[in-house]
Design a protein around this motif. Sequence first.
Motif, PDB file in Angstrom:
ATOM      1  N   VAL A  76      50.275  45.286  51.501  1.00  0.00           N
ATOM      2  CA  VAL A  76      51.499  44.517  51.354  1.00  0.00           C
ATOM      3  C   VAL A  76      52.401  44.826  52.532  1.00  0.00           C
ATOM      4  N   GLN A  77      53.067  43.823  53.038  1.00  0.00           N
ATOM      5  CA  GLN A  77      54.014  43.997  54.136  1.00  0.00           C
ATOM      6  C   GLN A  77      55.418  44.115  53.573  1.00  0.00           C
ATOM      7  N   VAL A  78      56.169  45.067  54.096  1.00  0.00           N
ATOM      8  CA  VAL A  78      57.527  45.313  53.634  1.00  0.00           C
ATOM      9  C   VAL A  78      58.479  45.173  54.823  1.00  0.00           C
ATOM     10  N   VAL A  79      59.475  44.324  54.685  1.00  0.00           N
ATOM     11  CA  VAL A  79      60.379  44.046  55.800  1.00  0.00           C
ATOM     12  C   VAL A  79      61.828  44.156  55.337  1.00  0.00           C
ATOM     13  N   GLU A  80      62.582  45.013  56.025  1.00  0.00           N
ATOM     14  CA  GLU A  80      64.001  45.169  55.716  1.00  0.00           C
ATOM     15  C   GLU A  80      64.840  44.278  56.640  1.00  0.00           C
ATOM     16  N   SER A  81      66.042  43.963  56.176  1.00  0.00           N
ATOM     17  CA  SER A  81      67.004  43.240  57.005  1.00  0.00           C
ATOM     18  C   SER A  81      68.415  43.562  56.519  1.00  0.00           C
TER      19      SER A  81
ATOM     20  N   GLU B 177      56.159  50.386  45.384  1.00  0.00           N
ATOM     21  CA  GLU B 177      55.058  51.147  44.814  1.00  0.00           C
ATOM     22  C   GLU B 177      54.119  50.245  44.028  1.00  0.00           C
ATOM     23  N   ASN B 178      52.824  50.592  44.079  1.00  0.00           N
ATOM     24  CA  ASN B 178      51.904  49.912  43.177  1.00  0.00           C
ATOM     25  C   ASN B 178      51.815  50.695  41.869  1.00  0.00           C
ATOM     26  N   SER B 179      50.951  50.286  40.992  1.00  0.00           N
ATOM     27  CA  SER B 179      50.873  50.904  39.666  1.00  0.00           C
ATOM     28  C   SER B 179      50.387  52.345  39.711  1.00  0.00           C
ATOM     29  N   SER B 180      49.736  52.723  40.810  1.00  0.00           N
ATOM     30  CA  SER B 180      49.261  54.104  40.964  1.00  0.00           C
ATOM     31  C   SER B 180      50.280  54.990  41.660  1.00  0.00           C
ATOM     32  N   GLY B 181      51.411  54.413  42.027  1.00  0.00           N
ATOM     33  CA  GLY B 181      52.443  55.195  42.698  1.00  0.00           C
ATOM     34  C   GLY B 181      52.290  55.241  44.206  1.00  0.00           C
ATOM     35  N   LEU B 182      51.305  54.525  44.742  1.00  0.00           N
ATOM     36  CA  LEU B 182      51.145  54.474  46.195  1.00  0.00           C
ATOM     37  C   LEU B 182      52.284  53.667  46.785  1.00  0.00           C
ATOM     38  N   ARG B 183      52.890  54.208  47.838  1.00  0.00           N
ATOM     39  CA  ARG B 183      54.052  53.557  48.436  1.00  0.00           C
ATOM     40  C   ARG B 183      53.699  52.837  49.734  1.00  0.00           C
ATOM     41  N   TYR B 184      54.343  51.706  49.904  1.00  0.00           N
ATOM     42  CA  TYR B 184      54.269  50.943  51.143  1.00  0.00           C
ATOM     43  C   TYR B 184      55.674  50.899  51.727  1.00  0.00           C
ATOM     44  N   TRP B 185      55.762  51.186  53.024  1.00  0.00           N
ATOM     45  CA  TRP B 185      57.068  51.332  53.650  1.00  0.00           C
ATOM     46  C   TRP B 185      57.341  50.239  54.672  1.00  0.00           C
ATOM     47  N   GLY B 186      58.633  49.934  54.824  1.00  0.00           N
ATOM     48  CA  GLY B 186      59.055  49.057  55.895  1.00  0.00           C
ATOM     49  C   GLY B 186      59.307  49.850  57.168  1.00  0.00           C
ATOM     50  N   GLN B 187      59.673  49.135  58.217  1.00  0.00           N
ATOM     51  CA  GLN B 187      59.888  49.759  59.524  1.00  0.00           C
ATOM     52  C   GLN B 187      61.286  50.343  59.661  1.00  0.00           C
ATOM     53  N   GLY B 188      62.175  49.994  58.768  1.00  0.00           N
ATOM     54  CA  GLY B 188      63.522  50.552  58.806  1.00  0.00           C
ATOM     55  C   GLY B 188      64.525  49.618  59.451  1.00  0.00           C
TER      56      GLY B 188
ATOM     57  N   MET C 219      60.769  50.006  43.313  1.00  0.00           N
ATOM     58  CA  MET C 219      61.186  49.705  44.687  1.00  0.00           C
ATOM     59  C   MET C 219      62.397  50.570  44.995  1.00  0.00           C
ATOM     60  N   GLY C 220      62.590  50.878  46.261  1.00  0.00           N
ATOM     61  CA  GLY C 220      63.729  51.729  46.546  1.00  0.00           C
ATOM     62  C   GLY C 220      64.021  51.877  48.021  1.00  0.00           C
ATOM     63  N   TRP C 221      64.963  52.774  48.284  1.00  0.00           N
ATOM     64  CA  TRP C 221      65.445  53.002  49.637  1.00  0.00           C
ATOM     65  C   TRP C 221      65.549  54.494  49.937  1.00  0.00           C
ATOM     66  N   TYR C 222      65.166  54.849  51.139  1.00  0.00           N
ATOM     67  CA  TYR C 222      65.425  56.154  51.715  1.00  0.00           C
ATOM     68  C   TYR C 222      66.208  55.931  53.008  1.00  0.00           C
ATOM     69  N   ARG C 223      66.744  56.998  53.548  1.00  0.00           N
ATOM     70  CA  ARG C 223      67.402  56.913  54.845  1.00  0.00           C
ATOM     71  C   ARG C 223      67.159  58.183  55.638  1.00  0.00           C
ATOM     72  N   GLN C 224      67.264  58.038  56.948  1.00  0.00           N
ATOM     73  CA  GLN C 224      67.094  59.183  57.829  1.00  0.00           C
ATOM     74  C   GLN C 224      68.123  59.130  58.938  1.00  0.00           C
TER      75      GLN C 224
END
Length: 116
Positions: free
Chosen positions: A2-7, A98-109, A34-39
């Motif tokens: 899955v592709q994840v894109v932030e804006s 996250e999928n049902s197994s808890g695997l996360r897919y991340w966007g580019q930020g 679904m959620g957000w982190y920051r750095q």
Amino acid sequence: QVQVVESGGGLVQPGGPLRLSCAASESTFSIGTMGWYRQAPGKLREFVASITRGRNANYNYSVQGRFTISRDNTNNRVYLQMNSLKPEDTAVYYCYVENSSGLRYWGQGTQVTVSS
């Protein structure tokens, strides 16, 4: 996959609002949390907020009361409404799904800069 894109990132003055959006492309699995982190520069990535498919939300204490997370299950989107922004909120914000197994897919930020 899955592709994840932030804006929605950008420069905002202290005290101002900003709304981040995140879109997950069509996937073969049902998207869960679904959620957000920051750095911030020189710091570790930190949790900001998350929301379950049933719309139960959790927040980092530092953003509680200022940020609101929401989602659109039909269109696989998650949003982060940020109010009363502070210079210490400056960071690259990353969306994940996250999928049902808890695997996360991340966007580019997306960069958020709070400065006068």
